[in-house]
Every structure is written in C-alpha cells, then in structure tokens.
Write an enzyme that holds these catalytic residues in place. Sequence first.
Site, PDB file in Angstrom:
ATOM      1  N   GLY A 278       0.731  -1.272   0.109  1.00  0.00           N
ATOM      2  CA  GLY A 278       0.059   0.118   0.076  1.00  0.00           C
ATOM      3  C   GLY A 278       0.703   1.323  -0.016  1.00  0.00           C
ATOM      4  O   GLY A 278       1.976   1.343  -0.651  1.00  0.00           O
ATOM      5  N   SER A 279       0.366   2.175   0.901  1.00  0.00           N
ATOM      6  CA  SER A 279       0.912   3.646   0.557  1.00  0.00           C
ATOM      7  C   SER A 279       2.500   4.070   0.831  1.00  0.00           C
ATOM      8  O   SER A 279       2.995   4.760   0.580  1.00  0.00           O
ATOM      9  CB  SER A 279       0.087   4.616   1.573  1.00  0.00           C
ATOM     10  OG  SER A 279      -1.133   4.721   0.885  1.00  0.00           O
ATOM     11  N   THR A 280       2.996   3.019   1.735  1.00  0.00           N
ATOM     12  CA  THR A 280       4.518   3.140   2.153  1.00  0.00           C
ATOM     13  C   THR A 280       5.228   3.141   0.653  1.00  0.00           C
ATOM     14  O   THR A 280       6.191   3.523   0.639  1.00  0.00           O
ATOM     15  CB  THR A 280       4.958   2.049   3.025  1.00  0.00           C
ATOM     16  OG1 THR A 280       4.632   0.826   2.302  1.00  0.00           O
ATOM     17  CG2 THR A 280       4.575   2.231   4.359  1.00  0.00           C
ATOM     18  N   HIS A 577      -4.648   5.652   2.808  1.00  0.00           N
ATOM     19  CA  HIS A 577      -4.910   4.490   2.171  1.00  0.00           C
ATOM     20  C   HIS A 577      -4.016   4.199   1.229  1.00  0.00           C
ATOM     21  O   HIS A 577      -3.170   5.278   0.837  1.00  0.00           O
ATOM     22  CB  HIS A 577      -6.420   4.474   1.682  1.00  0.00           C
ATOM     23  CG  HIS A 577      -7.110   3.285   2.136  1.00  0.00           C
ATOM     24  ND1 HIS A 577      -7.474   2.366   1.460  1.00  0.00           N
ATOM     25  CD2 HIS A 577      -7.677   3.237   3.587  1.00  0.00           C
ATOM     26  CE1 HIS A 577      -8.137   1.383   1.891  1.00  0.00           C
ATOM     27  NE2 HIS A 577      -8.244   1.823   3.353  1.00  0.00           N
TER      28      HIS A 577
END
Lengths: 577, 376
Positions: A278-280, A577
Amino acid sequence: MAFDIFHRHKLTISGTQAQALEMARLRLIWVGMLMMMGYLAIILRMGDLCLLHHKSTAMLMGSGAPAETERPLRASIVDRNGNILAVSLRMASVYADARMVHDPAKLAQELAALLPKQNEADLFKRLSSGKAFVWIQRFITPKQEYAINALGDPAIHFQEEQRRIYPDANLAAQVVGYTDVDSNGIAGIEKFFNKRLAAGGKPLRLTLDVRVQHIMRQDLAAAIKTFHALDGTGLVMDVNTGQIIAMVSLPDFDPNHIGEATNNEKFNRATLADYEMGSTFKTFSIAAGLNSGKVHLSSVFDASHPLHIDQFYIHDFDAKDRPLTIPEIYIYSSNIGTAKMAESLGPDYIRDFYQKLGFMQQAPIEVPERATPLYPSPWREVNTMTAAFGHGIAVSPLHLVRAASAIVNGGILLKPTLVMPDNPDVPPQGTRVISAATSEKMRRLLELVVASGTGAYAWVKGYDVGGKTGTADKNKNGRYENHANISSFLGVFPIWHPRYVVLALLDDPQGTKATHGFSTGGYTAAPVVGDVIARMGPMYGIKPRMYITRDSIEKSMKPYLKEYKEGQALASVSTDH
Amino acid sequence: MKHFPRTDRSILSNWWWAIDRLTLFALGVLIVCGIVLVSSASPPAAERSGLPPFYYVHKQLIFLLPTLGLMFAVSLMKEKTLWRMSLLAMPATILMMATAIFFGPKVNGAARWISFHGMNLQPSEFAKPFFAIISAWLIAKARQKPGFPGYQLSLALFLIIISLMLMEPDLGMSFVLACMWGAQMFLSGLPMMVIAGLVVLGVIGLFLAYLFSPHVTSRIDRFLDPAAGNNYQVRKSLEAFRHGGFWGTGPDHGIIKLTLPDAHEDFIFAVAAEEFGMVTAIFLIAVYAFIIIRSVSRIYRNEDMFVVLATTALLVQFGLQSLVHMGSSLQLLPAKGMTLPLISYGGSSLLSFGIAIGALLALTRKRKTGLLHDDV
C-alpha cells in the site's frame, strides 16, 4: 472401422506383422531382464548394508562407540553484545534393553524416584515391553546420571548427546531457527550456518540486539492484542550498514519445545511473507519521480477526478478534488496523484526503478526462509500506476526496510545482514539508487508526514521521526477484501542524520473506540514505531533535539502546501490509504 | 474360497477361471504386507502430526475398499472397454493436473494435489495407467493400418502429460512416464539408432533440468555428494538397513523408523528392512519380480500388439516404481519420493494402482477363443 484392432478374428496376420510381433517379444524379454537386473542390484546393495555393515541396536545407540563425544559441541549463537541466543550442552540420555530387565517393577520404582518427569506405571510398561531398546529419558542431569549408574542394573545404558538450548525462548525464534534432535540445523540461522555451527568453535555473532528485539516484540504483541490483529511483524535496520537490529514475527514459538510449535508460528513473516504494502510504496515511486529530474517538489498533478484505466478505477481515500503538489500527494496519500506522476515518467521507469531497489528478486539475507516477490509479468501501463501506490506488487517486509534505508541514507542500497562483519571498520559496499539530493528531499517529505500528516502517532518529541503510513486492502485469493487491511508504518529516525529504519506491520487489525473504529496504519502501527523509537533512542545514545516542533517543519514546506494554517495538522491520522 | 464349477457361465465364474489367479494371489500378498508395514511405520508419523496413532492405518484401510473395487471392475473389462474408459478418463485427468498446477495448494514447493471434499488427490498418479492404454492402442493401430498417425498422436499425448508433470514439478513421476513410453517405442520396433537418440535426448533433458531447475540441482547434488546438504531421510534410511540386518529387529522394535519423517510413504521399504530384515525385503522383491515375469509369460504368445504394448507399459510402471522406491532408500538413485506399489501409504497411489493392476489382470486374462495361447 476406427476400433477395428479389437476384432481379432477380422485380423489377418500378415508376414510383416508377425515379424513385428517377433521383435516386440524379443524386446519384451530385454525390458523384463533390465528390471530383474535392477532388483538384483537392490539385493546386492542390501547385502552390503544389512550383512557387511550390520549394526546392532547397542552399536547404533553408541554405547561402547562414543561417536557423539567425537563430534564437536555445536557453536553458540550470540547477539551483537554477546548475549547467548543458542547454546549446546553435553548431556546424557538413558535407555534400557528391556530384554535384560529382571524385575521391571523394582527398576521402574527406583528410576521414578530419581527422574521426577517420569511416571512409575509408564516406566514399568516400557521396561516390561521386552523390546531391545526403550528410552527411559532423553537429556538427564549429571547428578541423575550418577545416581542411575549407581543402581548398577545391566539393562541400563547411557548415551552421550548434545542438546541445543535457547535461553531466550521465543525472543528471536524464527531468526535463530532450531535444530532437530540430532543437532542438525533445520531452520533460520541454525540451518543457514549449519556447517559452520556444527564444526564448533567461536560463537556466531548476530547483528540483533536482544534489548531492541524485546522492545519490538513487546510493543508489537501489545498492538496485536489491542487491535485484535491476526499477526504482525516488526523490523529495525541500521540504514548505514544494513545490519538488522531487530526482527520479530508474531505469533512465535519456543524453540526449546519445537514439537508444540505450529507452522503459523514457525513462519517468519519478516523475510518469508509477501505483502502488498500500500501507501508506504509511494515513498519509492515519488523518489523515482524526484530522481528522474522530470518531477520536482513543486510539480502539480490533477487529483480532481478518479482515474479510469482499462476496467480499473483509481480513487483517493480522502479526495481533495483539486490539483496537488508532490508534498501534498505524499501527505494526503493521493493514489490518483501518485498514479498520474508515475504515468508521466513513462511506462517502464517505475518498473526499472523497483528492479534497482531489489523488489523483483529475493532479498539477500542469512536465513533460508526468503520470499520471492510477486509482481505482474508482463508489466502493463496499469501496473505502473497501481504499483506506484503499492498495489499489484508484493514484497517481504525485509525488502521494504532495505529499500527505505537506501532512500534515506543518501541513496545507497545495501545488503541486509544478520551477521556481524569480521572487520567492522570496512564500510559496507552498496549500489547507488538515487542521488544524495533526492534522498534529502525524501527525508523532508517523510518528516512532514509525521509532523503534520497521517503519521502523527509516531511522533517522538526530540527524536525527529520521519515516516509513512500504509493501509492496504488485504488480497485474499486474488480478491481484495474491503474490511481487512494490512496496516503498517515505516519510520526513520533521526530523520536528518538517519540511523535506523523501524517497521511495524499488522495483519487485519480491528479499529477500537480510541481510534474511532479506524484500523489504518496511522492509528495501529505508527504508535508501535513511535514507542520503539522512544525506548531505543536513549539506549543508543541518540541526543534528543528538543527545539524541533511540528510547526517548524511545516513552515519549511509552506510553499508547497495550499492548506497550510499555523498550528493545525494538515491530514488527520485516519485519512490514509 | 468358493469354487466355481467350470460349467458355470456367470460373470464372476468366467472371471475367476479366466483371470491369472497366481498373480492375483501375489497381489493379495503385497496388499497384506502393505497393511502390516503401514501399521508399523505410520504411528510415529501420525503422532508427530498430532493425530491418533492409527490414523494413517485407518485411512489406508478405507482407501483399500475402493481400490479393490476398482481393481475388480477394471479386470472385468474387455480390451475395447479398457480403451474407452481410458479415452474418457484421460481428458479429465489432464484437466485435474492443470487445475492442481494453477490452483492447487503448494506442498514443499510442488503443486501436485487437488482437494476434493477434504480429500487430497494427486491426479498425475492416474495419468500413468490411462496413458499406457491409450498410447498402446495408438501405436498398435499405426502398425496395423499404415497411414494412421498413431506414433505422432502418442508422442503428442506423451509431451502434454510429461510437460504437466514437469511443471508440478514431479521429476520422479516424469521419469517413470518417460520409461513407460520409451518401453512401448522400443517394443514397437523403433530402430535401435532412434532409440539411442531418444536416450541421448533424455540424458540431455536431465542435464538441462540439473542446470536450470534449482529443485533438481539440489536433489542430484545431494545424491552425488551426501555431505552437500540435508539428506537426512536417506541417511536415516541407510541406518535402518544396517540396523535391520538379515533377520530384522522384529515388529515394533525398529528405532530408525521413529525418526524417519516419510517412513510410511517414500521410505516404507527401509522400515520393512529394519523390522523384518533383509529376508523379508528379498521376499517382497521376489513377489514383485514374480508378478512381472508371470505377466510377461502370459502375454508372450499374444498376437495382439495392443495387449503386448499396454501390458508392457503397465508392468514398467509397476516394476520401475518399485525399483525407484527401493533404489532411493538405498541411495542407489537420487531421492525421488516415490511410493512402493500397493504397500506405501497414500490414497492416490493406491487407487492408481487399483486401475493399473485391474487393467493388467484384464490384459493377462486367458482368452476365451483359446486361439492365441495356452494357459501357462
């Protein structure tokens, strides 16, 4: 007439066919003979083993032939400060030849008195079984050995064995691994360095620090409990050397009682599990953009409308419905903005950059349990866009911290390691993946997320933490689950002279009242990272810099932030998110 | 056993008088030995998995019922029925193999199984007997009717199945299938030059597999240099033979079996040798050899190429699998992970041999016409 060959009476056997059958028969004999020769070879080999190299039970168990004492004591495994993680002790095991027992009742009573773990009735059953070999007990103390020997019963024998002990039990169970009963390493470091350890000698010194390992394990376990997560994993890596300071995977197990451990517990999530992060991952796509020279902090990408490509829609969780600068894209975690930026770099740029960061192969590390990343092949345009915000590509947590270290340490990708180098003065070799200037810009962005964005819960006063949250919908058998998340936080500290990357990742955490029902990385994983940093910082002698405030950080980025208002956070912890 | 008068013309009576009763008896011996050996070898493995000690024994007994049923049903079939059954079952088997590869659970890095009502089936086990029959028919047809592309079709089918087996990957089973097909080619009168070429191709294939498949590389390295890596099971297995000696330790006196993880599957021959000695191991080999020699002699005078080829391939499956199993446990061959026919624990293996043996019995039946050969 297709099936005619079964109607034998219609078949006239012509000369050639009779000849063919003759040849088939001859060759059938050959096939049969070959197999018989195979059986003969088996019998000869058995004769060699069973007759010429026959071993009686007594010989096999080593009484009289002390094979075990000739084997060196397996080397210990210690942490970076010399604390013992695994050690071998010589111990005796006691067994009996039940055919030689004259009075099983008496002997069982005597043995039960000396061995508190044994039950008399059970011993009696074994001693009266009439078998040539029954264990009385594996691994007894020298005192017990002396006392049992003093019973003077000819049916009783001892075998010298070595036993592997893990004094810290669960603490680093998956990393250190374990051995089988015969002290052969079968998982983790124990397996990877089996030959070196079996040869005995100097302890093997790992880069782990049991203190930090303990802190991470404690905080992660507390978060799993609070948020009713299925499991979790945490890593601390030295960004300048690649050394792993802590590696935790929960649930874990006690390697001293390996028989009771489940596969789920043995599974090292830090190295062997692939997650869509996801966003990382926006950290890496934005670094790619900034490093390309085509994208600058001031570059603007329009996030007013959901993106439609092929049959996919790309939405923002907290839609701003306006054009966003790069810092805004990052702190609001805009999927649309990130995807558009990635698209602007050209179809292969992101893929090649991820390849350079090591996301397309196993991460080198000294345990056999290594995950091979999952990524789309062939790589299409839509993959570039989704991979830019961490979907459609899955890597292990180790991959993530390794790449993040390169982003913040000035741009050098290092080989992660669990073993202390022989000579600590030799600087580790790595490959440059981004420029030092890009690395600096990325540090500013990471700092802003914690100071004023979704990473607020990782803020540690004076420790200057940077980081990025990640909340990915969990992918189960190819379908995304709306209400199950992989929530994570990737932290760096101190952000201006980075020393450590700290990652915490929780599988399927549930929101609580205190988090207003949110289960995002900012609410669940960021506090773990914050707490680990607050506890390990002083231990590593990192001086706090109390003059740094959230506001001073925001101010430095003011030109890029449209919604900047003094004293007000830009993004709330839930909106990620 | 009930005796059927020869004048009785019922199906059962016809079957009883036509079937090769000596082979049937030998098969019965193997099955009984199998029950005894699984009972001895599987309790430690069951306990390691936290199951009741006789879990695998019960499962094996439950699987024996359909296996015997299948064996009986298939042994009743006429050649034409055998071929029709195989032709119907083959596409389903191929489909299941593909399903296992793409959707099945991975066990130790191999995707060989499909789950069916909580039962794990290994479809590639079933591919072998069906392939033996279809390929035999195709080649026989080509020999009988010049112009019929039997060889080409047989080759195509062979390539499809072996590709799937290699994708799983299951090198041991691919090897058995290649030998089954190779034996049919050999018998069908392929020139020796072509056969030599095929053998060379096979060796090159194995070499390529060694170079490019890490799985195979590690297996072969461990075989060539036992110190190279973890060949724990083979080491234990050799100890079992040494410990067993000529007469064995006696039932349930084995020690090595306690620490041999696959004692009830891929190393059951070692358990037999440890507890019942070399004498029993030789007895088992004699029973396998008897079945092969007996079946060869039953079809030797048969004038139907189909019968000869199908029987040969089934015998190669049966014999080679037993040889590879025994050879692996004695370190004569690289560890292959193969079951001992009709003895090892394993539902798929048992059911597959139910079909193969049923077909073998059907093909070696005494012919009613009496035209082709006399009973031996």
